[in-house]
Design a protein around this motif. Structure first.
Motif, short mmCIF file in Angstrom:
data_model
loop_
_atom_site.label_atom_id
_atom_site.label_comp_id
_atom_site.label_asym_id
_atom_site.label_seq_id
_atom_site.Cartn_x
_atom_site.Cartn_y
_atom_site.Cartn_z
N ASP A 5 2.19 9.34 -35.64
CA ASP A 5 0.62 9.08 -35.46
C ASP A 5 0.41 9.17 -34.14
OD1 ASP A 5 -1.88 7.44 -35.36
OD2 ASP A 5 -1.68 8.49 -37.04
N LEU A 6 -0.59 10.23 -33.69
CA LEU A 6 -1.09 10.38 -32.48
C LEU A 6 -1.97 9.35 -32.00
CD1 LEU A 6 -1.73 14.13 -32.25
CD2 LEU A 6 0.33 13.07 -31.26
N GLY A 7 -2.60 8.43 -32.67
CA GLY A 7 -3.58 7.52 -32.50
C GLY A 7 -2.92 6.19 -32.14
N SER A 8 -2.10 5.77 -32.97
CA SER A 8 -1.33 4.64 -32.97
C SER A 8 0.13 4.53 -32.26
CB SER A 8 -1.02 4.02 -34.08
OG SER A 8 -0.30 4.64 -35.10
N GLY A 9 0.64 5.86 -31.98
CA GLY A 9 2.09 5.92 -31.53
C GLY A 9 3.16 5.43 -32.56
N THR A 10 2.80 5.34 -33.87
CA THR A 10 3.93 4.89 -34.72
C THR A 10 4.25 5.81 -35.84
OG1 THR A 10 2.19 3.96 -35.99
CG2 THR A 10 3.02 2.59 -34.35
N ILE A 11 5.22 5.50 -36.35
CA ILE A 11 5.82 6.33 -37.38
C ILE A 11 5.99 5.59 -38.49
CG2 ILE A 11 8.24 6.25 -37.02
CD1 ILE A 11 8.46 9.35 -37.47
N ARG A 12 5.62 6.27 -39.71
CA ARG A 12 5.62 5.44 -41.06
C ARG A 12 7.03 5.54 -41.71
NH1 ARG A 12 3.77 6.48 -46.61
NH2 ARG A 12 3.31 8.57 -45.94
N GLY A 13 7.46 4.51 -42.18
CA GLY A 13 8.62 4.37 -42.98
C GLY A 13 8.72 3.78 -44.13
N ARG A 14 9.61 3.94 -45.08
CA ARG A 14 9.43 3.37 -46.62
C ARG A 14 10.75 2.85 -46.97
NH1 ARG A 14 7.17 7.47 -50.56
NH2 ARG A 14 9.41 8.06 -50.90
N ALA A 15 10.83 1.87 -47.67
CA ALA A 15 12.21 1.15 -48.29
C ALA A 15 12.01 0.91 -49.93
CB ALA A 15 12.58 -0.03 -47.60
N VAL A 16 12.74 1.23 -50.34
CA VAL A 16 12.70 0.95 -52.04
C VAL A 16 13.55 -0.08 -52.46
CG1 VAL A 16 14.67 2.42 -52.45
CG2 VAL A 16 12.96 2.13 -54.42
N VAL A 17 12.83 -1.00 -53.02
CA VAL A 17 13.48 -2.39 -53.38
C VAL A 17 13.54 -2.73 -54.95
CG1 VAL A 17 13.43 -4.96 -53.26
CG2 VAL A 17 12.45 -3.31 -51.24
N ARG A 18 14.32 -3.34 -55.49
CA ARG A 18 14.57 -3.45 -56.96
C ARG A 18 13.61 -4.75 -57.13
NH1 ARG A 18 15.82 -0.28 -60.44
NH2 ARG A 18 16.41 -1.80 -61.96
N ASN A 19 12.98 -4.73 -58.46
CA ASN A 19 11.95 -5.75 -58.60
C ASN A 19 12.13 -5.93 -60.34
OD1 ASN A 19 9.93 -7.74 -58.39
ND2 ASN A 19 8.45 -6.18 -58.61
#
Length: 411
Positions: free
Chosen positions: A270-284
């Motif tokens: 992301d150009l505004g925040s300088g971060t990249i989005r990640g995701r994990a999957v969790v059993r529930n």
């Protein structure tokens, strides 16, 4: 000149008091730690060496893997509601019924039109067949043959249109039964019996899946580059053993009790925040985790390596620096500036500043002074018992999107 008896007594008393003060001052100067006093006793030990792994710490939020807002596909009045707010539903379960009578009447009308079109097409087919035989015998003109052929084509097209209308009206009747599109937990009803709903517009309820559930977070550009460099260098742990494992704890938990694995990293920073989005999957499986919950996640950041650990009490804050006191061969105290890592089993990881054979003061640090001699008592670095020892913050390297954590490898 002779002095009176009273004056002589006063002078003798003053000299006695002065002599006592000098003796007391000399005794204080010669106390423990002063010149000529006994050296203070301290406990020393070499750093504990053990295999550890680094974990990077993130803050994120749980999100449903699937979330659907239920809207009607036909307009009409709600006739019945067939679920309880907040209950679990399976895909296909009946949720709402919209009054089907107007749609059933329209379907009956469409079927009647289709029947009439079918009869018209049958007549046109028979007429054309007869005209075709007569044309072979030169009993009719070519114009009459062409007219009957066109009439048959029109009748067949009208029949196809009527049958398609029947299918559309049948779908409308079917759409009056609003069913759960996915399996999951229902929200509350947004409409009541008798409410007029508009096709594709009126929200009726929502349904979300809970098992498995996603944990979404953002990582800094620095962390992303660290992972990429580690992947290129081959220092990341093998995905065949544990495919990017993650551990998560909730806001009221002290231990990372939820387990999952990474399943997505975005394709751009992301150009505004300088971060990249990640995701994990969790059993529930119990449905305890719900979308919207915040959590602290740690992601495996390195393979196992040999690390040095010392007690947290052995670390001294010297203005902006972290220092440990070591004792040399001559029992003289010397400071060492440290670069620290996270806590592992109650001990602090030392990134740099110490050698494996340094004798670190682990007890009596407050009595030691750089450049002075001490009396040494051998000791050993051991993890503190549960519930004892200092409780420093778990994250020592802000910000959260680039913090590091670590733990020891299972014994």
């Amino acid at each position: 000149m002779k002095l009176g008896a009273a004056t002589m007594i006063m002078l003798a008393l003053a000299m006695a008091l002065s002599s006592c003060g000098q003796k007391e001052g000399g005794a204080a100067a010669a106390g423990p730690g002063g010149p000529g006093g006994p050296a203070p006793l301290v406990t020393v030990a070499t750093p504990l060496i053990k295999p550890i792994v680094d974990w990077d710490d993130y803050i994120g939020r749980f999100e449903a893997k699937q979330s659907v807002e239920v809207r009607p596909r036909v307009s009409g009045y709600v006739q019945s509601i067939n679920f309880r707010d907040g209950e679990f539903a399976r895909a296909g379960d009946l949720l709402f019924v919209i009054d089907p009578r107007p749609f059933q009447a329209t379907l009956n009308q469409a079927r009647a039109e289709a029947q009439r079109a079918r009869a018209t097409a049958g007549l046109a087919r028979a007429t054309f067949a007869r005209t075709e035989r007569l044309l072979a015998e030169n009993a009719v003109s070519r114009l009459e043959f062409d007219t009957d052929q066109a009439t048959l084509a029109q009748a067949q097209a009208a029949l196809a249109s009527a049958e398609a209308t029947v299918q559309a009206r049948a779908l409308d009747v079917n759409f009056t039964r609003v069913t759960a599109p996915i399996s999951g937990r229902m929200s509350d009803r947004r409409v009541d019996v008798g409410t007029f709903v508009t096709a594709g517009t009126t929200p009726m309820t929502t349904v979300v899946t809970l098992d498995p559930i996603h944990f979404v977070f953002t990582g800094s550009e620095a962390v992303y580059l660290k992972y990429q460099r580690a992947n290129q260098a081959g220092t990341r742990p093998s995905s065949r053993v544990a495919p990017n494992p993650v551990e998560i704890r909730l806001g009221d938990e002290s231990e990372y009790r939820w387990r999952g694995k990474m399943d997505f990293v975005d394709n751009a920073i992301d150009l505004g925040s300088g971060t990249i989005r990640g995701r994990a999957v969790v059993r529930n499986p119990t449905g305890f985790l719900t979308p919207g919950l915040f959590g602290h996640m740690r992601l495996l950041g390195s393979g196992a390596y040999s690390g040095m650990l010392i007690p947290e009490d052995a670390v001294v804050t010297d203005q902006t620096r972290k220092v440990a006191y070591i004792v040399g061969p001559d029992n003289v105290v010397a400071p060492r500036v440290l670069q620290l890592g996270p806590l592992v089993d109650g001990l602090r990881v030392v990134r740099s500043g110490l050698k494996t054979d340094d004798r670190v003061i682990i007890e009596g640090v407050q009595r030691a002074r750089p450049g002075t001699k001490v009396s040494v008592k051998p000791g050993k670095v051991v993890p503190p018992a549960p519930g004892t020892g200092p409780t420093p913050p778990a994250i020592i390297e802000p910000p959260a999107t680039s913090a590091s954590d670590a733990r020891s490898v299972a014994k």
